[in-house]
Design a protein around this motif. Structure first.
Motif, mmCIF file in Angstrom:
data_model
loop_
_atom_site.group_PDB
_atom_site.id
_atom_site.type_symbol
_atom_site.label_atom_id
_atom_site.label_comp_id
_atom_site.label_asym_id
_atom_site.label_seq_id
_atom_site.Cartn_x
_atom_site.Cartn_y
_atom_site.Cartn_z
ATOM 1 N N ASP A 39 16.591 1.207 18.629
ATOM 2 C CA ASP A 39 17.028 0.521 17.534
ATOM 3 C C ASP A 39 16.368 -0.830 17.325
ATOM 4 N N ASP A 40 15.142 -0.934 17.281
ATOM 5 C CA ASP A 40 14.644 -2.085 16.532
ATOM 6 C C ASP A 40 14.999 -2.444 15.401
ATOM 7 N N HIS A 41 15.438 -1.623 14.433
ATOM 8 C CA HIS A 41 15.771 -1.849 13.138
ATOM 9 C C HIS A 41 16.980 -1.078 12.968
ATOM 10 N N PRO A 42 18.013 -1.477 12.123
ATOM 11 C CA PRO A 42 19.112 -0.702 11.909
ATOM 12 C C PRO A 42 18.553 0.818 10.999
ATOM 13 N N THR A 43 19.387 1.727 11.126
ATOM 14 C CA THR A 43 18.990 2.920 10.600
ATOM 15 C C THR A 43 19.962 3.183 9.326
ATOM 16 N N ASN A 217 20.033 9.710 21.924
ATOM 17 C CA ASN A 217 19.808 8.204 21.627
ATOM 18 C C ASN A 217 19.045 7.605 22.506
ATOM 19 N N ARG A 255 14.378 -1.762 7.939
ATOM 20 C CA ARG A 255 15.206 -0.525 8.278
ATOM 21 C C ARG A 255 14.673 0.487 8.163
ATOM 22 N N TRP A 256 15.190 1.623 9.106
ATOM 23 C CA TRP A 256 14.887 2.982 9.123
ATOM 24 C C TRP A 256 15.666 3.649 8.174
#
Ligand SMILES: C=C1C[C@]23C[C@@]1(O)CC[C@H]2[C@@]12CCC[C@@](C)(C(=O)O1)[C@H]2[C@@H]3C(=O)O
Ligand SMILES: O=C(O)CCC(=O)C(=O)O
Ligand SMILES: [Fe+2]
Length: 364
Positions: A39-43, A217, A255-256
């Motif tokens: 989770d380097d960026h939010p999805t 995950n 973000r993803w």
């Protein structure tokens, strides 16, 4: 694209032994495949743009906006028949369902392009990915003979050949529309079309397999990367997994965004060579594939560019102020060499800076 320290880039060493695990029979994600932070960026959910090649959506103003803000879109109205897509998926599944020792008979040689293997970018990461890949460059015949020595190779070859031929036409139309959408002068358009006309395009076909994963995950199907291509046309089976990285913009931080499967649609991804050709205006899109617990996902990427040794140079106004050329001219073959060595620093390595302008003879 920003690696966390525990999955940091490692120099690519093709001679390293590769670990070929039968992922489908694994009950727990082993440490070798456990990624500490996905989770380097939010999805987030955002509707991915759709361009209908057969309709008014294919207007160049719409396309210019999509290319600038997303670098990717779903494409419909491409004319590829659904039965060809079904055969493509079924042959891809048939290949990956073979026993591991059979697939390894068609293994990609350590410094080759074609064949079966782990994701090529694996060597830049300390953890392995939850996927297998098969790259076809040129004729699929030799591969088919190794994979199915006792069967008629044409079942596999015909589909891969037919799909590649049809995708070349679609890719040619997409690239031309993208160039038209830039509003180039006639002279610039002529230069941009050198090496990018449909009859000149070259490509590799990348088949990807993502078996179900007991702990999705903690596993990564295919780590974040950009393709080196002009454009990649991706077919994904009916299970989601592809995510696009949207850069920070007026709508929020990086973000993803998941690309939901859309029956019959293909996904267009802008590659690094498009970023070079468009002088930084249409940036390549970082993307990755995540895995899931229940479904075996497959995808097929038609990774398309100019003839391997054609030197591509930027056209049009640079995306950022001065210098007038954002990148030095480069061939796909040379760029792939840089990518294999530098991964996500490859584009920066050919950027034209104030200091290098004189050496390259580049002036406005
Ligand atoms: C022509 C090529 C593009 C590619 C490297 C390759 O030599 C063959 C496989 C391609 C692929 C597919 C998965 C993602 C990717 C980054 C990779 O590791 O192998 C791409 C490469 C690329 O676009 O640079
Ligand atoms: O499987 C996917 O959705 C992505 C595949 C991909 O990025 C590639 O083959 O380059
Ligand atoms: Fe990709």
């Amino acid at each position: 694209m920003n690696p966390d320290p525990t999955t940091a880039f490692m120099p690519c060493s093709p001679s390293e032994p590769q670990q070929h695990l039968e992922l489908e029979s694994v009950r727990e994600v082993p440490d070798s495949h456990a990624w500490p932070a996905l989770d380097d960026h939010p999805t987030v959910y955002e509707p991915v743009p759709v361009v209908d090649l057969a309709g008014p959506d294919a207007s160049v103003t719409h396309l210019a906006r999509v290319c600038e803000s997303w670098g990717a879109f779903q494409v419909t109205g491409h004319g590829i028949r659904s039965d060809l897509l079904e055969r493509l998926e079924s042959e891809t599944r048939r290949l990956f369902a073979l026993p591991m020792d059979q697939k390894l008979k068609a293994a990609r040689p350590s410094n080759g392009i074609s064949g079966y293997g782990l994701a090529r970018i694996s060597c830049f990461f300390s953890k392995l990915m939850w996927s297998e890949g098969f790259t076809i460059s040129g004729s699929p015949l030799d591969h088919a003979l190794k994979l199915w020595p006792d069967a008629d190779p044409s079942r596999f070859c015909d589909v891969m050949q037919e799909y590649s031929e049809e995708m070349k036409q679609v890719a040619g139309r997409v690239v031309r529309l993208m160039l038209l959408s830039m509003g180039l002068t006639a002279e610039e358009m002529k230069r941009a079309e050198e090496g990018t006309r449909v009859d000149q395009l070259s490509a590799v076909l990348q088949l990807n397999s993502y078996p179900p994963c007991p702990d999705p995950n903690r596993a990564m199907g295919l780590a974040a990367h950009t393709d080196s291509s002009l454009v990649t046309l991706l077919f994904q089976s009916g299970t989601s997994g592809l995510q696009l990285l949207r850069r920070q913009d007026q709508h929020g931080p990086a973000r993803w965004v998941t690309v939901p499967p859309r029956p019959g649609a293909l996904i267009v991804l802008a590659g690094d060579l498009l970023q070079i050709l468009t002088n930084g205006r249409y940036k390549s899109v970082a993307h990755r594939a995540v895995v899931n617990r229940n479904h075996h996902r497959v995808s097929v990427a038609y990774i398309c560019g100019p003839p391997p040794h054609h030197k591509l140079s930027p056209v049009g106004k640079p995306a950022t102020p001065a210098p007038c050329l954002a990148y030095r001219a480069v061939s796909w073959a040379d760029y792939l060499g840089l990518k294999a060595e530098l991964f996500d620093k490859a584009l920066a390595s050919i950027m034209v800076t104030e200091d290098s302008r004189g050496d390259e003879g580049i002036c406005c």
